[in-house]
Design a protein around this motif. Structure first.
Motif, PDB file in Angstrom:
ATOM      1  N   LEU B   9       0.948  -1.221   0.148  1.00 16.58           N
ATOM      2  CA  LEU B   9       0.157   0.073   0.141  1.00 16.58           C
ATOM      3  C   LEU B   9       0.775   1.252  -0.034  1.00 16.58           C
ATOM      4  O   LEU B   9       2.066   1.172   0.671  1.00 16.58           O
ATOM      5  CB  LEU B   9      -0.887   0.162   1.328  1.00 16.58           C
ATOM      6  CG  LEU B   9      -2.139  -0.883   1.411  1.00 16.58           C
ATOM      7  CD1 LEU B   9      -2.816  -1.111   2.527  1.00 16.58           C
ATOM      8  CD2 LEU B   9      -2.947  -0.443   0.105  1.00 16.58           C
ATOM      9  N   LYS B  10       0.500   2.321  -0.518  1.00 16.52           N
ATOM     10  CA  LYS B  10       1.213   3.452  -0.856  1.00 16.52           C
ATOM     11  C   LYS B  10       0.986   4.177   0.640  1.00 16.52           C
ATOM     12  O   LYS B  10       0.165   3.734   1.341  1.00 16.52           O
ATOM     13  CB  LYS B  10       0.567   4.348  -1.588  1.00 16.52           C
ATOM     14  CG  LYS B  10       0.857   4.184  -3.165  1.00 16.52           C
ATOM     15  CD  LYS B  10       0.343   5.220  -3.993  1.00 16.52           C
ATOM     16  CE  LYS B  10       0.532   4.630  -5.492  1.00 16.52           C
ATOM     17  NZ  LYS B  10      -0.197   5.451  -6.500  1.00 16.52           N
ATOM     18  N   ASN B  11       2.245   4.906   1.047  1.00 13.32           N
ATOM     19  CA  ASN B  11       2.192   5.494   2.304  1.00 13.32           C
ATOM     20  C   ASN B  11       0.832   6.565   2.283  1.00 13.32           C
ATOM     21  O   ASN B  11       0.640   6.955   1.298  1.00 13.32           O
ATOM     22  CB  ASN B  11       3.580   6.597   2.194  1.00 13.32           C
ATOM     23  CG  ASN B  11       4.874   5.591   2.779  1.00 13.32           C
ATOM     24  OD1 ASN B  11       4.708   4.668   3.227  1.00 13.32           O
ATOM     25  ND2 ASN B  11       5.904   6.232   2.130  1.00 13.32           N
ATOM     26  N   ASP B  15      -3.990   0.997   6.417  1.00  9.22           N
ATOM     27  CA  ASP B  15      -3.636  -0.290   6.305  1.00  9.22           C
ATOM     28  C   ASP B  15      -4.375  -1.200   7.524  1.00  9.22           C
ATOM     29  O   ASP B  15      -3.476  -1.437   8.374  1.00  9.22           O
ATOM     30  CB  ASP B  15      -2.446  -0.492   6.274  1.00  9.22           C
ATOM     31  CG  ASP B  15      -1.717  -2.129   6.225  1.00  9.22           C
ATOM     32  OD1 ASP B  15      -2.935  -2.909   6.086  1.00  9.22           O
ATOM     33  OD2 ASP B  15      -0.708  -2.310   5.760  1.00  9.22           O
ATOM     34  N   ARG B  37       2.903  -2.618   8.339  1.00  9.22           N
ATOM     35  CA  ARG B  37       2.191  -2.546   7.132  1.00  9.22           C
ATOM     36  C   ARG B  37       2.474  -4.128   6.337  1.00  9.22           C
ATOM     37  O   ARG B  37       3.137  -4.842   6.463  1.00  9.22           O
ATOM     38  CB  ARG B  37       3.034  -1.675   6.216  1.00  9.22           C
ATOM     39  CG  ARG B  37       3.303  -0.337   6.645  1.00  9.22           C
ATOM     40  CD  ARG B  37       2.104   0.821   6.567  1.00  9.22           C
ATOM     41  NE  ARG B  37       1.880   1.006   5.338  1.00  9.22           N
ATOM     42  CZ  ARG B  37       0.730   1.680   4.943  1.00  9.22           C
ATOM     43  NH1 ARG B  37       0.154   2.240   5.843  1.00  9.22           N
ATOM     44  NH2 ARG B  37       0.564   2.243   3.684  1.00  9.22           N
ATOM     45  N   LEU B  69      -2.726   0.572  -8.777  1.00 10.11           N
ATOM     46  CA  LEU B  69      -1.924   1.817  -8.822  1.00 10.11           C
ATOM     47  C   LEU B  69      -2.553   3.075  -8.181  1.00 10.11           C
ATOM     48  O   LEU B  69      -1.930   4.035  -7.825  1.00 10.11           O
ATOM     49  CB  LEU B  69      -1.197   2.201 -10.156  1.00 10.11           C
ATOM     50  CG  LEU B  69      -0.393   0.691 -10.447  1.00 10.11           C
ATOM     51  CD1 LEU B  69       0.364   1.381 -12.096  1.00 10.11           C
ATOM     52  CD2 LEU B  69       0.455   0.528  -9.710  1.00 10.11           C
ATOM     53  N   ILE B  71      -3.920   2.935  -5.008  1.00 11.89           N
ATOM     54  CA  ILE B  71      -3.521   2.928  -3.621  1.00 11.89           C
ATOM     55  C   ILE B  71      -2.358   2.036  -3.448  1.00 11.89           C
ATOM     56  O   ILE B  71      -1.761   2.046  -2.408  1.00 11.89           O
ATOM     57  CB  ILE B  71      -4.848   2.154  -2.996  1.00 11.89           C
ATOM     58  CG1 ILE B  71      -5.149   0.945  -3.561  1.00 11.89           C
ATOM     59  CG2 ILE B  71      -5.979   3.249  -2.786  1.00 11.89           C
ATOM     60  CD1 ILE B  71      -6.052   0.115  -2.574  1.00 11.89           C
ATOM     61  N   GLU B  72      -1.507   1.372  -4.480  1.00 13.09           N
ATOM     62  CA  GLU B  72      -0.614   0.433  -4.093  1.00 13.09           C
ATOM     63  C   GLU B  72       0.539   0.970  -5.159  1.00 13.09           C
ATOM     64  O   GLU B  72       0.323   1.377  -6.324  1.00 13.09           O
ATOM     65  CB  GLU B  72      -0.899  -1.037  -4.460  1.00 13.09           C
ATOM     66  CG  GLU B  72      -2.112  -1.615  -3.486  1.00 13.09           C
ATOM     67  CD  GLU B  72      -2.499  -3.021  -3.946  1.00 13.09           C
ATOM     68  OE1 GLU B  72      -2.712  -3.881  -3.153  1.00 13.09           O
ATOM     69  OE2 GLU B  72      -2.827  -3.347  -5.187  1.00 13.09           O
ATOM     70  N   SER B  73       1.838   0.509  -4.601  1.00 10.25           N
ATOM     71  CA  SER B  73       3.041   0.693  -5.700  1.00 10.25           C
ATOM     72  C   SER B  73       3.845  -0.821  -5.407  1.00 10.25           C
ATOM     73  O   SER B  73       3.497  -1.434  -4.422  1.00 10.25           O
ATOM     74  CB  SER B  73       4.220   1.790  -4.996  1.00 10.25           C
ATOM     75  OG  SER B  73       4.206   1.244  -3.688  1.00 10.25           O
ATOM     76  N   THR B  75       7.356  -3.086  -6.620  1.00  9.03           N
ATOM     77  CA  THR B  75       9.033  -3.037  -7.030  1.00  9.03           C
ATOM     78  C   THR B  75       8.917  -4.278  -7.793  1.00  9.03           C
ATOM     79  O   THR B  75       8.335  -5.413  -7.325  1.00  9.03           O
ATOM     80  CB  THR B  75       9.839  -3.034  -5.951  1.00  9.03           C
ATOM     81  OG1 THR B  75       9.477  -4.106  -4.766  1.00  9.03           O
ATOM     82  CG2 THR B  75       9.590  -1.854  -5.296  1.00  9.03           C
TER      83      THR B  75
END
Lengths: 79, 79
Positions: B9-11, B15, B37, B69, B71-73, B75
């Motif tokens: 989840l993005k900062n 959560d 998180r 994308l 709410i989430e990022s 890698t």
């Protein structure tokens, strides 16, 4: 410090979520996707400042709460 | 090769699963646990043998299916 606990299903345990993702990727046109496994990544902010103690605490958290050791295994990384 | 896509989840996005884990750890007697998180780790077996092409494919999978994308990022790691 920060502890990262990664929880994955053990090998041999059926992973329906992974199967669904693999199937969906095929439907979207992605070729050459083999097995897909899905697990959890739990990031914990710990007040503990000693890396060894932080690891020990995170491992106990994994055993007692974060992983179901019958079907899951976990690893701990301290960053 | 194997691609590992980590979705968090993005900062700033609440959560609730992390909050529940943090609360449960406190109940179990673990002190000094700050923010928790929770994210997903998706391991994909790819037929692709070129690391750069595998990364490109995994990034497209992340954008098109694996992560939301808004709410989430995510890698990508190639191993």
């Amino acid at each position: 410090m920060k502890a990262i606990v990664t929880v994955m299903l053990k090998n041999g345990v059926l992973d329906p979520q992974g199967k669904a993702i693999g199937h969906a990727l095929g439907t979207l046109g992605f070729a050459g996707v083999g097995e897909v496994r899905v697990g959890k990544r739990i990031e914990l902010e710990l007040a503990e400042t000693d890396p060894a103690a932080a690891r020990k605490a995170a491992e106990e958290m994994g055993r007692r709460l974060l992983a179901n050791l019958v079907i899951e295994s976990f690893t701990v990384e301290i960053v």
